[in-house]
Design a protein around this motif. Structure first.
Motif, mmCIF file in Angstrom:
data_model
loop_
_atom_site.group_PDB
_atom_site.id
_atom_site.type_symbol
_atom_site.label_atom_id
_atom_site.label_comp_id
_atom_site.label_asym_id
_atom_site.label_seq_id
_atom_site.Cartn_x
_atom_site.Cartn_y
_atom_site.Cartn_z
ATOM 1 N N LEU A 316 0.832 -1.196 0.000
ATOM 2 C CA LEU A 316 0.000 0.000 0.000
ATOM 3 C C LEU A 316 0.866 1.244 0.000
ATOM 4 C CD1 LEU A 316 -2.709 -0.897 2.707
ATOM 5 C CD2 LEU A 316 -2.984 -0.982 0.220
ATOM 6 N N THR A 317 0.453 2.246 -0.764
ATOM 7 C CA THR A 317 1.083 3.556 -0.664
ATOM 8 C C THR A 317 0.522 4.278 0.551
ATOM 9 O OG1 THR A 317 -0.626 4.659 -1.966
ATOM 10 C CG2 THR A 317 1.230 3.667 -3.183
ATOM 11 N N THR A 318 1.123 5.400 0.906
ATOM 12 C CA THR A 318 0.629 6.182 2.046
ATOM 13 C C THR A 318 -0.813 6.606 1.830
ATOM 14 O OG1 THR A 318 2.861 6.989 2.505
ATOM 15 C CG2 THR A 318 1.037 8.243 3.448
ATOM 16 N N GLN A 319 -1.138 7.051 0.608
ATOM 17 C CA GLN A 319 -2.501 7.486 0.321
ATOM 18 C C GLN A 319 -3.466 6.313 0.383
ATOM 19 O OE1 GLN A 319 -3.688 10.727 -0.122
ATOM 20 N NE2 GLN A 319 -5.575 9.570 0.191
ATOM 21 N N GLU A 320 -3.050 5.166 -0.140
ATOM 22 C CA GLU A 320 -3.910 3.985 -0.089
ATOM 23 C C GLU A 320 -4.165 3.554 1.349
ATOM 24 O OE1 GLU A 320 -2.924 1.651 -4.279
ATOM 25 O OE2 GLU A 320 -1.553 1.439 -2.572
ATOM 26 N N GLU A 321 -3.140 3.670 2.203
ATOM 27 C CA GLU A 321 -3.334 3.334 3.610
ATOM 28 C C GLU A 321 -4.360 4.261 4.247
ATOM 29 O OE1 GLU A 321 -0.920 4.499 7.345
ATOM 30 O OE2 GLU A 321 0.039 2.644 6.638
ATOM 31 N N GLU A 322 -4.233 5.555 3.992
ATOM 32 C CA GLU A 322 -5.188 6.524 4.552
ATOM 33 C C GLU A 322 -6.608 6.212 4.091
ATOM 34 O OE1 GLU A 322 -3.815 10.372 3.447
ATOM 35 O OE2 GLU A 322 -2.028 10.300 4.748
#
Length: 410
Positions: A316-322
């Motif tokens: 996951l990217t940071t944005q996907e995690e958020e």
């Protein structure tokens, strides 16, 4: 919507308190110096347990108190102490707890921090038994080499609020992304503080990692953190990626009993309970990497260990995690890669498994531990290689094996 709390200001924003206490004696935190320890030594500040009060307890120096308490100052200056963090890394917030110091708490305090290189630290005299004592000229001379007066302020001078006698928490948010190794707590001018909690996440120098030795990629000391869970009634999942072995059930992750358990329990042909529900916790790894070895420890959970578990990983990217946190971790099934299939667990035992990862290039950023149907786990270790290292390692022929090892707890 209320404004977000400002850095270094008193706050009710409590999310950071779910992170590890980087200063606790249980993870290796240590008091290096205190100007005065007359009524109670500074070592009490970093005790892992909550402060208590003994109404009729006295020492030869005065009332016994479960915290750091200095004498009433009659000379110029103010009191302060210096401590080294047991886990070095990014600080997210502080709890300055003045519980039970109802008439003698420190009215004001500030907190400074530094990132010091371990091999350049001066030799600091061992403190020994400190009650009734003040710092000696030799101790002042040694600590002066750290130049702590010049350290960065994470919390400026702020008035403390006593709160209730048994709950005197003062929370402070920190937004710094810098790595810190040492803390200086200043009290103005004197008085008592029960506990200092330094909440944050570890930060490891991955460039110094031995490429031949697997590291625990989920360890909170290195920067791993729980980013979602289904249930944590009796213990937060961050506990299971903590430093060292668990000290009790309270030092693990434990859920409530699921109410959807069948009235009569049955097993499948492999001895796995046939139940509809499960509990889960998701962890962001300290560094993206490949998991090659998994340890799941149920020590102390003798009558409440899970029946079985499985471990999956994803990228996951940071944005996907958020985004997925807002969706409460509803993630398409194909996103998860199996690291450990559904596997029977035993109470009060350390279980060692080979990961199902077949190639060193199979990198993940997050791992999900699922337990069935509920219960408690004391430790989770996900050992492997950081992605920047595993990509440099030669490809090896995939080993189509799955091995399990058991290490009994005393």
């Amino acid at each position: 919507m209320a404004d977000a709390p400002k850095e270094g200001r008193l706050t009710r924003f409590l999310d950071f308190t779910q992170l590890t206490d980087m200063a606790s004696e249980s993870v290796g935190g240590k008091i290096l110096f205190a100007t005065d320890d007359f009524f109670a030594p500074a070592e009490n500040l970093i005790k892992s347990d909550s402060p208590c009060f003994k109404e009729h307890e006295y020492t030869e120096f005065g009332k016994w108190m479960d915290g750091w308490e200095t004498r009433r100052k009659r000379i110029p200056g103010h009191d302060w102490c210096v401590l080294s963090l047991g886990i070095q890394g990014v600080i997210r917030g502080f709890d300055v707890d003045v519980s039970y110091f109802t008439g003698d708490y420190a009215p004001r305090m500030s907190i400074q921090a530094a990132n010091l290189e371990e091999d350049k630290l001066p030799e600091i005299p061992e403190r020994g038994i400190r009650t009734g004592a003040a710092a000696t000229p030799e101790e002042f001379e040694a600590i002066a080499e750290l130049k702590s007066d010049d350290w960065s302020y994470l919390v400026p001078m702020t008035e403390l609020k006593p709160g209730n006698p048994a709950s005197g928490h003062n929370y402070f948010l920190v937004n710094s992304q810098q790595r810190w190794t040492h803390i200086r707590l200043n009290i103005f001018p004197d008085g008592g503080i029960a506990r200092l909690r330094v909440f944050g996440t570890g930060q490891k120098d991955w460039t110094a990692t031995d490429p031949k030795e697997p590291a625990d990629l989920v360890a909170i000391a290195f920067g791993g953190v729980c980013v979602g869970f289904s249930n944590a009634k009796f213990g937060h999942p961050n506990n299971i990626i903590g430093a060292g072995g668990a000290k009790s059930m309270a030092d693990g992750w434990e859920t409530t009993r699921r109410l959807d358990r069948p009235p009569i329990l049955e097993n499948d042909e492999n001895g796995i309970l046939l139940v509809p529900g499960c509990e889960w916790a998701v962890f962001r790894l300290a560094h993206p990497g490949v998991i090659t070895r998994i340890e799941i420890d149920t020590k102390y959970f003798k009558g409440n260990a899970p029946d079985s578990c499985k471990v999956d990983g994803c990228i996951l990217t940071t944005q996907e995690e958020e985004d997925v946190i807002r969706q409460k971790w509803i993630l398409p099934a194909h996103k998860w890669k199996p690291l450990l299939p559904v596997t029977k667990l035993s109470p009060n035992q350390s279980h060692l498994f080979d990961s199902l990862t077949l190639e060193l290039q199979d990198v993940i950023t997050h791992a999900r531990l699922t337990i069935v149907p509920d219960g408690g786990v004391s430790r989770l270790r996900l050992r492997g290689f950081p992605s920047s290292i595993c990509l440099l390692r030669p490809r090896e022929k995939p080993m189509m094996k799955f091995s399990v090892g058991f290490k009994a707890n005393p």
